[in-house]
Write a protein that holds these residues in place. Structure first.
Motif, PDB file in Angstrom:
ATOM      1  N   ARG A  58       0.754  -1.286   0.122  1.00 64.28           N
ATOM      2  CA  ARG A  58       0.056   0.084   0.150  1.00 64.28           C
ATOM      3  C   ARG A  58       0.889   1.259  -0.119  1.00 64.28           C
ATOM      4  O   ARG A  58       0.361   2.202  -0.762  1.00 64.28           O
ATOM      5  CB  ARG A  58      -1.037  -0.028   1.171  1.00 64.28           C
ATOM      6  CG  ARG A  58      -2.085  -1.105   1.141  1.00 64.28           C
ATOM      7  CD  ARG A  58      -3.100  -0.808   2.054  1.00 64.28           C
ATOM      8  NE  ARG A  58      -2.366  -0.913   3.682  1.00 64.28           N
ATOM      9  CZ  ARG A  58      -2.030  -1.958   4.135  1.00 64.28           C
ATOM     10  NH1 ARG A  58      -2.567  -3.417   3.555  1.00 64.28           N
ATOM     11  NH2 ARG A  58      -1.726  -2.027   5.573  1.00 64.28           N
ATOM     12  N   TYR A  59       1.902   1.389   0.686  1.00 64.58           N
ATOM     13  CA  TYR A  59       2.845   2.455   0.890  1.00 64.58           C
ATOM     14  C   TYR A  59       3.408   2.768  -0.278  1.00 64.58           C
ATOM     15  O   TYR A  59       3.556   4.099  -0.712  1.00 64.58           O
ATOM     16  CB  TYR A  59       4.034   2.043   1.793  1.00 64.58           C
ATOM     17  CG  TYR A  59       4.947   3.377   2.076  1.00 64.58           C
ATOM     18  CD1 TYR A  59       4.663   4.409   2.513  1.00 64.58           C
ATOM     19  CD2 TYR A  59       6.209   2.956   1.713  1.00 64.58           C
ATOM     20  CE1 TYR A  59       5.662   5.489   2.546  1.00 64.58           C
ATOM     21  CE2 TYR A  59       7.253   3.894   1.916  1.00 64.58           C
ATOM     22  CZ  TYR A  59       7.019   5.192   2.366  1.00 64.58           C
ATOM     23  OH  TYR A  59       7.945   6.232   2.511  1.00 64.58           O
ATOM     24  N   ALA A  93       4.261   9.756  -0.390  1.00 67.05           N
ATOM     25  CA  ALA A  93       5.461   9.781   0.469  1.00 67.05           C
ATOM     26  C   ALA A  93       6.374   8.776  -0.032  1.00 67.05           C
ATOM     27  O   ALA A  93       7.823   8.901   0.005  1.00 67.05           O
ATOM     28  CB  ALA A  93       4.896   9.162   1.822  1.00 67.05           C
ATOM     29  N   TRP A  94       5.964   7.578  -0.837  1.00 68.93           N
ATOM     30  CA  TRP A  94       6.912   6.751  -1.326  1.00 68.93           C
ATOM     31  C   TRP A  94       7.884   7.610  -2.435  1.00 68.93           C
ATOM     32  O   TRP A  94       9.181   7.163  -2.380  1.00 68.93           O
ATOM     33  CB  TRP A  94       6.299   5.631  -1.868  1.00 68.93           C
ATOM     34  CG  TRP A  94       7.322   4.752  -2.883  1.00 68.93           C
ATOM     35  CD1 TRP A  94       6.997   4.642  -4.233  1.00 68.93           C
ATOM     36  CD2 TRP A  94       8.261   3.983  -2.400  1.00 68.93           C
ATOM     37  NE1 TRP A  94       8.037   3.738  -4.581  1.00 68.93           N
ATOM     38  CE2 TRP A  94       8.751   3.263  -3.478  1.00 68.93           C
ATOM     39  CE3 TRP A  94       8.752   3.637  -1.309  1.00 68.93           C
ATOM     40  CZ2 TRP A  94       9.729   2.336  -3.649  1.00 68.93           C
ATOM     41  CZ3 TRP A  94       9.947   2.675  -1.423  1.00 68.93           C
ATOM     42  CH2 TRP A  94      10.599   2.089  -2.351  1.00 68.93           C
ATOM     43  N   ARG A  95       7.293   8.208  -3.297  1.00 65.46           N
ATOM     44  CA  ARG A  95       7.858   8.949  -4.400  1.00 65.46           C
ATOM     45  C   ARG A  95       9.007   9.848  -3.693  1.00 65.46           C
ATOM     46  O   ARG A  95       9.850  10.113  -4.474  1.00 65.46           O
ATOM     47  CB  ARG A  95       6.909   9.625  -5.361  1.00 65.46           C
ATOM     48  CG  ARG A  95       6.054   8.485  -5.952  1.00 65.46           C
ATOM     49  CD  ARG A  95       5.111   9.450  -6.805  1.00 65.46           C
ATOM     50  NE  ARG A  95       3.959   8.386  -7.414  1.00 65.46           N
ATOM     51  CZ  ARG A  95       2.862   8.160  -6.908  1.00 65.46           C
ATOM     52  NH1 ARG A  95       2.797   8.789  -5.720  1.00 65.46           N
ATOM     53  NH2 ARG A  95       2.129   7.412  -7.408  1.00 65.46           N
ATOM     54  N   THR A  96       8.536  10.407  -2.650  1.00 61.59           N
ATOM     55  CA  THR A  96       9.692  11.698  -2.209  1.00 61.59           C
ATOM     56  C   THR A  96      10.399  11.163  -0.872  1.00 61.59           C
ATOM     57  O   THR A  96      11.277  12.094  -0.278  1.00 61.59           O
ATOM     58  CB  THR A  96       8.814  12.878  -1.769  1.00 61.59           C
ATOM     59  OG1 THR A  96       7.818  12.337  -0.770  1.00 61.59           O
ATOM     60  CG2 THR A  96       7.950  13.325  -2.912  1.00 61.59           C
ATOM     61  N   ALA A 101      17.235   4.062  -0.332  1.00 66.15           N
ATOM     62  CA  ALA A 101      17.792   2.734   0.285  1.00 66.15           C
ATOM     63  C   ALA A 101      17.254   1.489  -0.093  1.00 66.15           C
ATOM     64  O   ALA A 101      18.164   0.599  -0.120  1.00 66.15           O
ATOM     65  CB  ALA A 101      17.522   3.048   1.893  1.00 66.15           C
ATOM     66  N   ALA A 102      15.900   1.314  -0.214  1.00 65.95           N
ATOM     67  CA  ALA A 102      15.406   0.107  -0.876  1.00 65.95           C
ATOM     68  C   ALA A 102      16.099  -0.329  -2.276  1.00 65.95           C
ATOM     69  O   ALA A 102      16.410  -1.485  -2.475  1.00 65.95           O
ATOM     70  CB  ALA A 102      13.930   0.170  -0.976  1.00 65.95           C
ATOM     71  N   PHE A 103      16.095   0.708  -3.212  1.00 63.13           N
ATOM     72  CA  PHE A 103      16.671   0.222  -4.410  1.00 63.13           C
ATOM     73  C   PHE A 103      18.241  -0.099  -4.257  1.00 63.13           C
ATOM     74  O   PHE A 103      18.632  -1.177  -4.703  1.00 63.13           O
ATOM     75  CB  PHE A 103      16.781   1.407  -5.331  1.00 63.13           C
ATOM     76  CG  PHE A 103      17.266   1.124  -6.564  1.00 63.13           C
ATOM     77  CD1 PHE A 103      16.541   0.201  -7.514  1.00 63.13           C
ATOM     78  CD2 PHE A 103      18.349   1.632  -7.021  1.00 63.13           C
ATOM     79  CE1 PHE A 103      16.941  -0.119  -8.803  1.00 63.13           C
ATOM     80  CE2 PHE A 103      18.785   1.513  -8.384  1.00 63.13           C
ATOM     81  CZ  PHE A 103      18.182   0.572  -9.281  1.00 63.13           C
TER      82      PHE A 103
END
Length: 90
Positions: A24-25, A30-33, A39-41
């Motif tokens: 969902r996030y 908020a995910w795009r910014t 960090a996840a990538f």
């Protein structure tokens, strides 16, 4: 034996909840910014590097051969070409 099964069950429940939250996030603004996205990538690139996976190289530019006015044409790359109606011939 029972404590190990409880630990496995707790880890499974936490992992399922974390994946559902992330599902969902990742579609929010908020995910795009967020810095978490980078960090996840980075983690995925590092983890994939362990197994030899890399990001594919960018596409190469198209190269065209040109000749000057007095030079002969470059040799053909293959044999004779098929006629346009070759697919219709039986």
């Amino acid at each position: 034996m029972l404590p190990v099964l409880v630990i496995i069950a707790v880890i499974t429940v936490v992992a399922v909840l974390a994946f559902r939250w992330f599902e969902r996030y990742r579609y929010t603004d908020a995910w795009r910014t967020s810095e978490f996205r980078g960090a996840a990538f980075g983690f995925l690139m590092w983890f994939g590097g362990i197994f030899g996976h890399r990001v594919p190289p960018p596409p190469q530019a198209k190269m065209e051969l040109t000749t000057r006015a007095g030079e002969p044409e470059p040799p053909a790359s293959g044999g004779t070409t098929l006629p346009d109606q070759a697919a219709d011939d039986k």
